[in-house]
Design a protein around this motif. Structure first.
Motif, PDB file in Angstrom:
ATOM      1  N   ASP A   1      -2.800 106.066  37.880  1.00 26.30           N
ATOM      2  CA  ASP A   1      -2.887 106.288  36.443  1.00 26.30           C
ATOM      3  C   ASP A   1      -2.127 105.179  35.712  1.00 26.30           C
ATOM      4  O   ASP A   1      -0.974 104.907  36.036  1.00 26.30           O
ATOM      5  N   TYR A   2      -2.788 104.564  34.753  1.00 29.14           N
ATOM      6  CA  TYR A   2      -2.171 103.452  34.024  1.00 29.14           C
ATOM      7  C   TYR A   2      -1.448 103.951  32.764  1.00 29.14           C
ATOM      8  O   TYR A   2      -1.003 105.081  32.709  1.00 29.14           O
ATOM      9  N   SER A   3      -1.369 103.111  31.725  1.00 29.51           N
ATOM     10  CA  SER A   3      -0.453 103.372  30.609  1.00 29.51           C
ATOM     11  C   SER A   3      -0.897 104.479  29.659  1.00 29.51           C
ATOM     12  O   SER A   3      -0.071 105.046  28.952  1.00 29.51           O
ATOM     13  N   SER A   4      -2.171 104.785  29.598  1.00 35.16           N
ATOM     14  CA  SER A   4      -2.690 105.857  28.745  1.00 35.16           C
ATOM     15  C   SER A   4      -2.216 105.746  27.291  1.00 35.16           C
ATOM     16  O   SER A   4      -1.509 106.624  26.782  1.00 35.16           O
ATOM     17  N   PRO A   5      -2.579 104.679  26.593  1.00 35.58           N
ATOM     18  CA  PRO A   5      -2.128 104.515  25.198  1.00 35.58           C
ATOM     19  C   PRO A   5      -2.846 105.468  24.253  1.00 35.58           C
ATOM     20  O   PRO A   5      -3.911 106.002  24.572  1.00 35.58           O
ATOM     21  N   ASN A   6      -2.265 105.673  23.092  1.00 35.31           N
ATOM     22  CA  ASN A   6      -2.862 106.519  22.069  1.00 35.31           C
ATOM     23  C   ASN A   6      -3.742 105.694  21.138  1.00 35.31           C
ATOM     24  O   ASN A   6      -3.410 104.560  20.778  1.00 35.31           O
ATOM     25  N   ILE A   7      -4.857 106.302  20.740  1.00 28.39           N
ATOM     26  CA  ILE A   7      -5.765 105.690  19.786  1.00 28.39           C
ATOM     27  C   ILE A   7      -5.054 105.474  18.442  1.00 28.39           C
ATOM     28  O   ILE A   7      -4.172 106.228  18.060  1.00 28.39           O
ATOM     29  N   ALA A   8      -5.452 104.447  17.733  1.00 29.95           N
ATOM     30  CA  ALA A   8      -4.962 104.131  16.385  1.00 29.95           C
ATOM     31  C   ALA A   8      -3.518 103.671  16.370  1.00 29.95           C
ATOM     32  O   ALA A   8      -2.861 103.721  15.336  1.00 29.95           O
ATOM     33  N   LYS A   9      -3.042 103.244  17.507  1.00 30.66           N
ATOM     34  CA  LYS A   9      -1.705 102.655  17.580  1.00 30.66           C
ATOM     35  C   LYS A   9      -1.798 101.401  18.446  1.00 30.66           C
ATOM     36  O   LYS A   9      -2.604 101.343  19.382  1.00 30.66           O
ATOM     37  N   PRO A  10      -0.980 100.397  18.175  1.00 33.37           N
ATOM     38  CA  PRO A  10      -1.017  99.195  19.020  1.00 33.37           C
ATOM     39  C   PRO A  10      -0.389  99.450  20.379  1.00 33.37           C
ATOM     40  O   PRO A  10       0.407 100.388  20.546  1.00 33.37           O
ATOM     41  N   LEU A  11      -0.756  98.640  21.344  1.00 32.39           N
ATOM     42  CA  LEU A  11      -0.077  98.700  22.638  1.00 32.39           C
ATOM     43  C   LEU A  11       1.374  98.261  22.446  1.00 32.39           C
ATOM     44  O   LEU A  11       1.645  97.244  21.811  1.00 32.39           O
ATOM     45  N   ALA A  12       2.282  99.022  22.999  1.00 38.21           N
ATOM     46  CA  ALA A  12       3.708  98.699  22.889  1.00 38.21           C
ATOM     47  C   ALA A  12       4.228  98.187  24.222  1.00 38.21           C
ATOM     48  O   ALA A  12       3.495  98.150  25.227  1.00 38.21           O
TER      49      ALA A  12
END
Length: 258
Positions: A116-127
């Motif tokens: 499982d990778y970073s699983s970012p949230n939609i509508a936010k930039p990658l941090a």
């Protein structure tokens, strides 16, 4: 290093009179500064009727040193050290011969591992924390592949829940339908920040209307409302394109991203 470990097992077995499989099971990583491998002699005390330090000393006395292996008795342990110069030379020579196949094995044949990778949230930039977990996941996948595992890399996007309902509410309140096709990831972030700030202000004043309206939007999304689903697909696509640009720079891809 594995070749040196196998050699250490063979010589410890001869020096101790134990079966090589038993030595292999007992041999462990040595404490920092004490060597590379350590053979604890505690479990041998009862059958040999000797104190562990005495057993360790006898094994060292009978041990055949050389070929890059040094040995020393330290209390109840037999500590084995690998010559670093020889280790470097043999490793580089093997890499020169084997190339990209060096370090690989067939240990994972017939097995599957899901990463499982970073699983970012939609509508936010990658941090930063997303980049860190992405590269950890990528490294794990490469290591498993070298060990003949079948790997499945998953990057699950956070595009569901009340938070997304708030984003849909933000579009209702502040969005411009004429701008929908040209909407950017930065504008999505601005919408998300703005609605959450307004909800916080409302809560300070004792209200909860905006919070409830966000929940209502998410309920519509769950129920398959065409307007909610259409906006969800558009916002998700914008974020995916933003994420993909970064992942391409990192040289990372996934088997599944949803």
């Amino acid at each position: 290093m594995q070749n040196f470990r196998r050699l250490a097992v063979e010589r410890l077995a001869r020096a101790s009179g134990l079966d090589a499989s038993r030595v292999d099971a007992l041999l462990q990583e040595a404490q920092a500064g004490r060597g590379d491998f350590a053979l604890p002699c505690f479990t041998l005390a009862k059958e040999l009727r000797k104190a562990p330090p005495a057993i360790a000393a006898e094994i060292v006395e009978a041990f055949e040193a050389g070929d890059g292996l040094g040995v020393k008795a330290e209390g109840p342990y037999v500590n084995v050290t690998v010559d670093r110069d020889l280790l470097a030379r043999t490793t580089l020579a093997a890499v020169a011969v084997e190339g990209d196949a060096w370090g690989g094995s067939a240990a994972g044949e017939g097995k599957t591992v899901v990463v499982d990778y970073s699983s970012p949230n939609i509508a936010k930039p990658l941090a930063f924390h997303h980049l860190r977990s992405t590269m950890i996941g990528h490294s794990l996948v490469e290591i498993y592949r070298a060990g003949s595992w079948k790997t499945v890399g998953i990057n699950h996007l956070g595009d569901w829940g009340t938070g997304f309902g708030k984003l849909l509410l933000a579009w209702e309140l502040y969005g411009d339908d004429a701008r929908l096709e040209a909407l950017t990831a930065d504008e999505l972030v601005d919408l998300y920040v703005r609605i959450n700030a307004d909800i916080a202000e409302e809560k300070k004043a004792g209200g909860s209307d905006l919070e409830q309206r966000g929940r209502d939007w998410f309920r519509r999304l769950e129920q398959g409302d065409p307007t909610a689903r259409g906006l969800w697909e558009r916002f998700r696509g914008i974020s995916e394109a933003e994420f993909d640009a970064v992942y391409r720079l990192l040289g990372v891809s996934f088997d599944c991203m949803w």
